[in-house]
Design a protein around this motif. Structure first.
Motif, PDB file in Angstrom:
ATOM      1  N   THR A  96       0.829  -1.212   0.000  1.00 23.63           N
ATOM      2  CA  THR A  96       0.000   0.000   0.000  1.00 23.63           C
ATOM      3  C   THR A  96       0.861   1.260   0.000  1.00 23.63           C
ATOM      4  N   LYS A  97       0.295   2.347  -0.515  1.00 23.82           N
ATOM      5  CA  LYS A  97       0.916   3.669  -0.423  1.00 23.82           C
ATOM      6  C   LYS A  97      -0.101   4.605   0.207  1.00 23.82           C
ATOM      7  N   LEU A  98       0.255   5.181   1.348  1.00 16.47           N
ATOM      8  CA  LEU A  98      -0.679   6.048   2.073  1.00 16.47           C
ATOM      9  C   LEU A  98      -0.323   7.498   1.762  1.00 16.47           C
ATOM     10  N   ILE A  99      -1.313   8.257   1.315  1.00 17.40           N
ATOM     11  CA  ILE A  99      -1.046   9.610   0.833  1.00 17.40           C
ATOM     12  C   ILE A  99      -1.910  10.624   1.579  1.00 17.40           C
ATOM     13  N   LEU A 100      -1.254  11.552   2.257  1.00 11.71           N
ATOM     14  CA  LEU A 100      -1.951  12.579   3.032  1.00 11.71           C
ATOM     15  C   LEU A 100      -2.331  13.728   2.099  1.00 11.71           C
ATOM     16  N   GLN A 101      -3.362  13.513   1.326  1.00 16.39           N
ATOM     17  CA  GLN A 101      -3.832  14.490   0.334  1.00 16.39           C
ATOM     18  C   GLN A 101      -5.308  14.234   0.061  1.00 16.39           C
ATOM     19  N   GLY A 102      -6.014  15.243  -0.378  1.00 17.25           N
ATOM     20  CA  GLY A 102      -7.409  15.069  -0.756  1.00 17.25           C
ATOM     21  C   GLY A 102      -7.541  14.242  -2.029  1.00 17.25           C
TER      22      GLY A 102
ATOM     23  N   HIS B  71      -7.028  15.194  -5.711  1.00 21.00           N
ATOM     24  CA  HIS B  71      -5.695  15.200  -6.324  1.00 21.00           C
ATOM     25  C   HIS B  71      -5.252  13.792  -6.737  1.00 21.00           C
ATOM     26  N   LEU B  72      -6.191  12.900  -6.928  1.00 19.26           N
ATOM     27  CA  LEU B  72      -5.857  11.507  -7.275  1.00 19.26           C
ATOM     28  C   LEU B  72      -4.872  11.418  -8.439  1.00 19.26           C
ATOM     29  N   LYS B  73      -5.225  12.089  -9.533  1.00 16.31           N
ATOM     30  CA  LYS B  73      -4.432  11.942 -10.757  1.00 16.31           C
ATOM     31  C   LYS B  73      -3.003  12.433 -10.567  1.00 16.31           C
ATOM     32  N   LYS B  74      -2.895  13.568  -9.885  1.00 19.83           N
ATOM     33  CA  LYS B  74      -1.574  14.175  -9.679  1.00 19.83           C
ATOM     34  C   LYS B  74      -0.610  13.190  -8.999  1.00 19.83           C
ATOM     35  N   HIS B  75      -1.142  12.356  -8.105  1.00 25.39           N
ATOM     36  CA  HIS B  75      -0.278  11.426  -7.379  1.00 25.39           C
ATOM     37  C   HIS B  75      -0.108  10.093  -8.095  1.00 25.39           C
ATOM     38  N   VAL B  76      -1.157   9.669  -8.778  1.00 23.01           N
ATOM     39  CA  VAL B  76      -1.134   8.313  -9.315  1.00 23.01           C
ATOM     40  C   VAL B  76      -0.545   8.266 -10.733  1.00 23.01           C
TER      41      VAL B  76
ATOM     42  N   MET C  92       1.819   5.506 -12.484  1.00 17.82           N
ATOM     43  CA  MET C  92       1.008   4.471 -13.125  1.00 17.82           C
ATOM     44  C   MET C  92       0.664   4.773 -14.587  1.00 17.82           C
ATOM     45  N   GLY C  93       1.052   5.956 -15.056  1.00 14.64           N
ATOM     46  CA  GLY C  93       0.655   6.382 -16.399  1.00 14.64           C
ATOM     47  C   GLY C  93       0.987   5.362 -17.478  1.00 14.64           C
ATOM     48  N   SER C  94       2.240   4.852 -17.491  1.00  8.48           N
ATOM     49  CA  SER C  94       2.628   3.941 -18.581  1.00  8.48           C
ATOM     50  C   SER C  94       1.935   2.590 -18.398  1.00  8.48           C
ATOM     51  N   ARG C  95       1.737   2.186 -17.141  1.00  5.71           N
ATOM     52  CA  ARG C  95       1.026   0.926 -16.877  1.00  5.71           C
ATOM     53  C   ARG C  95      -0.439   1.024 -17.326  1.00  5.71           C
TER      54      ARG C  95
ATOM     55  N   ILE D 208     -14.489  11.818  -8.328  1.00  2.00           N
ATOM     56  CA  ILE D 208     -15.167  10.795  -9.139  1.00  2.00           C
ATOM     57  C   ILE D 208     -14.709  10.923 -10.598  1.00  2.00           C
ATOM     58  N   SER D 209     -14.635  12.150 -11.094  1.00  4.14           N
ATOM     59  CA  SER D 209     -14.211  12.352 -12.486  1.00  4.14           C
ATOM     60  C   SER D 209     -12.807  11.810 -12.704  1.00  4.14           C
ATOM     61  N   GLN D 210     -11.917  12.101 -11.772  1.00  6.84           N
ATOM     62  CA  GLN D 210     -10.541  11.617 -11.915  1.00  6.84           C
ATOM     63  C   GLN D 210     -10.486  10.095 -11.777  1.00  6.84           C
ATOM     64  N   ALA D 211     -11.286   9.563 -10.867  1.00  4.93           N
ATOM     65  CA  ALA D 211     -11.306   8.109 -10.664  1.00  4.93           C
ATOM     66  C   ALA D 211     -11.767   7.399 -11.937  1.00  4.93           C
ATOM     67  N   MET D 212     -12.734   7.977 -12.634  1.00  5.16           N
ATOM     68  CA  MET D 212     -13.226   7.339 -13.869  1.00  5.16           C
ATOM     69  C   MET D 212     -12.125   7.285 -14.927  1.00  5.16           C
ATOM     70  N   GLU D 213     -11.285   8.313 -14.945  1.00  2.00           N
ATOM     71  CA  GLU D 213     -10.170   8.310 -15.903  1.00  2.00           C
ATOM     72  C   GLU D 213      -9.127   7.257 -15.549  1.00  2.00           C
ATOM     73  N   LEU D 214      -8.946   7.017 -14.266  1.00  2.00           N
ATOM     74  CA  LEU D 214      -7.899   6.082 -13.829  1.00  2.00           C
ATOM     75  C   LEU D 214      -8.362   4.620 -13.855  1.00  2.00           C
ATOM     76  N   LEU D 215      -9.658   4.399 -14.039  1.00  2.00           N
ATOM     77  CA  LEU D 215     -10.243   3.062 -13.926  1.00  2.00           C
ATOM     78  C   LEU D 215     -10.025   2.236 -15.205  1.00  2.00           C
ATOM     79  N   LYS D 216      -9.793   0.944 -15.044  1.00  2.00           N
ATOM     80  CA  LYS D 216      -9.726   0.047 -16.214  1.00  2.00           C
ATOM     81  C   LYS D 216     -11.141  -0.214 -16.744  1.00  2.00           C
ATOM     82  N   ARG D 217     -11.227  -0.717 -17.960  1.00  2.00           N
ATOM     83  CA  ARG D 217     -12.522  -1.213 -18.443  1.00  2.00           C
ATOM     84  C   ARG D 217     -12.870  -2.463 -17.651  1.00  2.00           C
ATOM     85  N   GLY D 218     -14.093  -2.532 -17.162  1.00  2.00           N
ATOM     86  CA  GLY D 218     -14.470  -3.644 -16.281  1.00  2.00           C
ATOM     87  C   GLY D 218     -14.195  -3.338 -14.813  1.00  2.00           C
TER      88      GLY D 218
END
Ligand code: SAH
Length: 206
Positions: free
Chosen positions: A84-90, A93-98, A102-105, A140-150
């Motif tokens: 796990t990676k614990l991040i003290l941020q709102g 800011h999901l995308k900024k950290h992830v 994880m971008g290339s993955r 939620i908007s950022q999470a949808m961008e980071l989510l895989k299909r399925g």
């Protein structure tokens, strides 16, 4: 078989959080990665950490040091901290950290298997620190961008505290407008089970 709950037969109509766990279990495979957008006491972080397995990774976000301390302790006790990676941020800011990690993955294999939210305040802590509609919707908007299909986003929503009803209404309004071709949005709500039982919304990316 991920956690204690897997050993029990699932109720026909499980509670919101149990149903969220069930959906997440369907979406994640070992070796994948996931996000807990509201670490709180760390229970969902633990659930996700078990599902991704020893080769997987879970990001957990919270704005309170106390929440991340509790989460760290829980994971340490269970031997799950290293995945796990614990991040003290709102979570806004999901995308900024992830993305930097994880971008290339994401391009090669697709994104996160699941993103879990558990809204409201941290039980046993300052009840004034609550999730807020604007930042929740941005997350939620950022999470949808980071989510895989399925993959799936789950969000347990509480309305018993001040600000909770407003947050729920804004979220529902936002989710009802999402495009229907690639995103399936579910609302799961008990109608006669006392005052303010938590509700679940879930979004699957097709
Ligand atoms: N209501 C749940 C627990 C929710 S915990 C229950 O009763 O079990 C919600 C967590 O979200 C808290 O720990 C709080 O600190 C955190 N939080 C608040 N705003 C946040 C934000 N913008 N990003 C990430 N976490 C946030």
């Amino acid at each position: 078989m991920a956690g204690e709950e897997s050993n029990k037969a699932m109720e026909v109509l499980p509670k919101a959080l149990t149903f969220a766990h069930h959906l997440v279990e369907q979406a994640i495979k070992p070796g994948e990665w996931a996000i807990d957008a509201t670490a709180g006491n760390g229970k969902d972080t633990e659930w996700l950490a078990r599902l991704v397995g020893s080769e997987g990774l879970v990001y957990a976000f919270d704005v309170q040091e106390k929440a991340l301390e509790r989460t760290r302790e829980r994971l340490q006790d269970k031997g799950l901290l290293s995945r796990t990676k614990l991040i003290l941020q709102g979570h806004e800011h999901l995308k900024k950290h992830v993305l930097p990690e994880m971008g290339s993955r994401i391009e090669k294999e697709g994104g996160a298997g699941a993103v879990m939210f558990n809204l409201g305040f941290l039980p046993g802590s300052d009840h004034r620190v609550i999730t807020k509609p604007e930042t929740t919707i941005e997350a939620i908007s950022q999470a949808m961008e980071l989510l895989k299909r399925g993959g799936v986003i789950t969000m347990v929503i509480y309305t018993g505290h001040s600000g909770g009803v407003e947050e729920k209404e804004m979220i529902y309004e936002h989710l009802a407008e999402l495009e229907a071709e690639n995103l399936v949005v579910l609302s799961y709500r008990f109608m006669n089970q006392g005052d303010n039982p938590p509700e679940l919304v879930a979004i699957e990316k097709k």
